[in-house]
Design a protein around this motif. Structure first.
Motif, mmCIF file in Angstrom:
data_model
loop_
_atom_site.group_PDB
_atom_site.id
_atom_site.type_symbol
_atom_site.label_atom_id
_atom_site.label_comp_id
_atom_site.label_asym_id
_atom_site.label_seq_id
_atom_site.Cartn_x
_atom_site.Cartn_y
_atom_site.Cartn_z
ATOM 1 N N VAL A 85 0.583 -1.476 -0.128
ATOM 2 C CA VAL A 85 0.290 -0.227 0.084
ATOM 3 C C VAL A 85 1.181 1.161 -0.041
ATOM 4 N N SER A 86 0.687 2.207 -1.051
ATOM 5 C CA SER A 86 1.652 3.075 -1.248
ATOM 6 C C SER A 86 1.255 4.243 -0.302
ATOM 7 N N SER A 135 4.647 -6.226 10.074
ATOM 8 C CA SER A 135 6.134 -7.061 9.792
ATOM 9 C C SER A 135 5.698 -6.195 8.540
ATOM 10 N N HIS A 136 7.155 -6.261 7.878
ATOM 11 C CA HIS A 136 7.103 -4.554 6.832
ATOM 12 C C HIS A 136 8.755 -5.052 5.432
ATOM 13 N N ALA A 144 5.920 -0.673 -1.762
ATOM 14 C CA ALA A 144 6.722 0.242 -0.962
ATOM 15 C C ALA A 144 7.259 -0.142 -0.515
ATOM 16 N N PRO A 145 8.885 -0.170 -0.086
ATOM 17 C CA PRO A 145 9.753 -0.911 1.093
ATOM 18 C C PRO A 145 9.488 0.333 1.411
ATOM 19 N N ARG A 146 9.911 0.570 3.156
ATOM 20 C CA ARG A 146 10.322 1.794 3.667
ATOM 21 C C ARG A 146 10.842 1.451 4.892
ATOM 22 N N GLU A 184 12.822 4.860 9.899
ATOM 23 C CA GLU A 184 11.666 5.725 10.350
ATOM 24 C C GLU A 184 10.734 5.410 9.425
ATOM 25 N N GLN A 185 10.329 5.405 8.551
ATOM 26 C CA GLN A 185 8.902 5.708 7.858
ATOM 27 C C GLN A 185 8.287 3.984 8.782
ATOM 28 N N PHE A 186 8.600 3.400 8.987
ATOM 29 C CA PHE A 186 8.128 2.020 9.486
ATOM 30 C C PHE A 186 7.341 2.458 11.009
ATOM 31 N N ALA A 187 8.552 3.098 11.883
ATOM 32 C CA ALA A 187 7.716 3.732 13.131
ATOM 33 C C ALA A 187 6.751 4.271 12.998
#
Length: 272
Positions: free
Chosen positions: A166-167, A192-193, A218-220, A223-226
């Motif tokens: 999901v972008s 999980s991402h 959309a790998p993140r 910081e983007q994951f957090a």
């Protein structure tokens, strides 16, 4: 427990291009995939041969997280982006701790619906349901899940290997915020991402493969994951690679010591 309607329209499966859930099934050694999925899976193996191990490491994280949450008293689970059933499924792990646990699965892929019967075989004491809906249709998910789950009480929101499909433009952060806002205090969220932080060159090549097939990826970054956990308390051991999250709660995946997984994982708790 309810049974989804397996009508001809719902089961129209597109085999003209690869599908992430079916590719994941192929990496795990399943049989619910098509030549187009295997073809792209083999392309990915040419870039990173350890992808099947990474897939199993991700699956093992889900099992360990479910065991940990059950030990904290979690008795309600909403699993969005369920994927093709691979035993043990989430409800089997959760109901092992307490047979009265209630689980709702949600996915929009017709092939998952076709195998929903396997997901709905739980304990007589518990309750299991399946919702066919797009992850971005939050109102539909909560409305249907509310027939089985009590959202006035804590619920575990499970988003395993979902959000990197999901972008930002499609509202990844907004859908998480809306889902979390519906949860009662004491609820948890598990994610999980995929990330490019650990394998940047391989991630770039895989991203190009997805774009060539008009697929979203959309790998993140960490910081983007957090940012998905804003407002939540991230439990120990924090944001880590999948294999590093409470490894004592499960058996190691063969070959995992020779690879670094391709994603971040974390569990967050919603306070009062």
């Amino acid at each position: 427990m309810s049974r989804p309607e397996n009508d001809a329209t719902a089961l129209r499966i597109d085999t003209s291009r690869p599908h992430p859930a079916r590719m994941y099934d192929w990496f795990l050694g399943g049989k619910d995939n098509y030549p187009v999925d295997e073809a792209m899976g083999r392309q990915m193996l040419a870039v990173e041969p350890a992808v099947p191990v990474m897939a199993r490491v991700n699956r093992a994280f889900m099992h360990r997280a479910t065991r940990w949450l059950a030990a904290q008293g979690a008795r309600q689970f909403l699993d969005i982006g369920t994927g093709i059933p691979t035993e043990p499924n989430l409800h089997q792990v959760a109901q092992e701790a307490d047979p009265a646990t209630r689980v709702v699965y949600c996915d929009h892929d017709p092939i998952v619906l076709a195998h929903a019967e396997a997901l709905l075989k739980g304990t007589p004491e518990g309750a299991i349901d399946y919702v066919q809906a797009d992850a971005r249709d939050v109102d539909a998910i909560l409305g249907q899940a509310g027939k089985t789950l009590d959202f006035d009480r804590p619920v575990v929101l499970s988003l395993i290997s979902l959000l990197h499909f999901v972008s930002d433009e499609d509202g990844a952060y907004e859908l998480v915020d809306r889902l979390v806002s519906a949860l009662a205090p004491g609820s948890y969220m598990v994610i999980s991402h995929l990330t490019a932080d650990f394998h940047p060159e391989e991630a770039r090549k895989v991203d190009e493969m997805y774009k060539a097939k008009a697929l979203t990826l959309a790998p993140r970054s960490r910081e983007q994951f957090a940012a998905f956990f804003r407002g939540l308390e991230i439990v120990e051991p924090g944001i880590v690679a999948a294999e590093a999250w409470h490894p004592e709660l499960g058996e190691p995946v063969p070959g995992q010591d020779d690879v670094i997984s391709a994603g971040y994982v974390a569990v967050g708790r919603k306070g009062a």
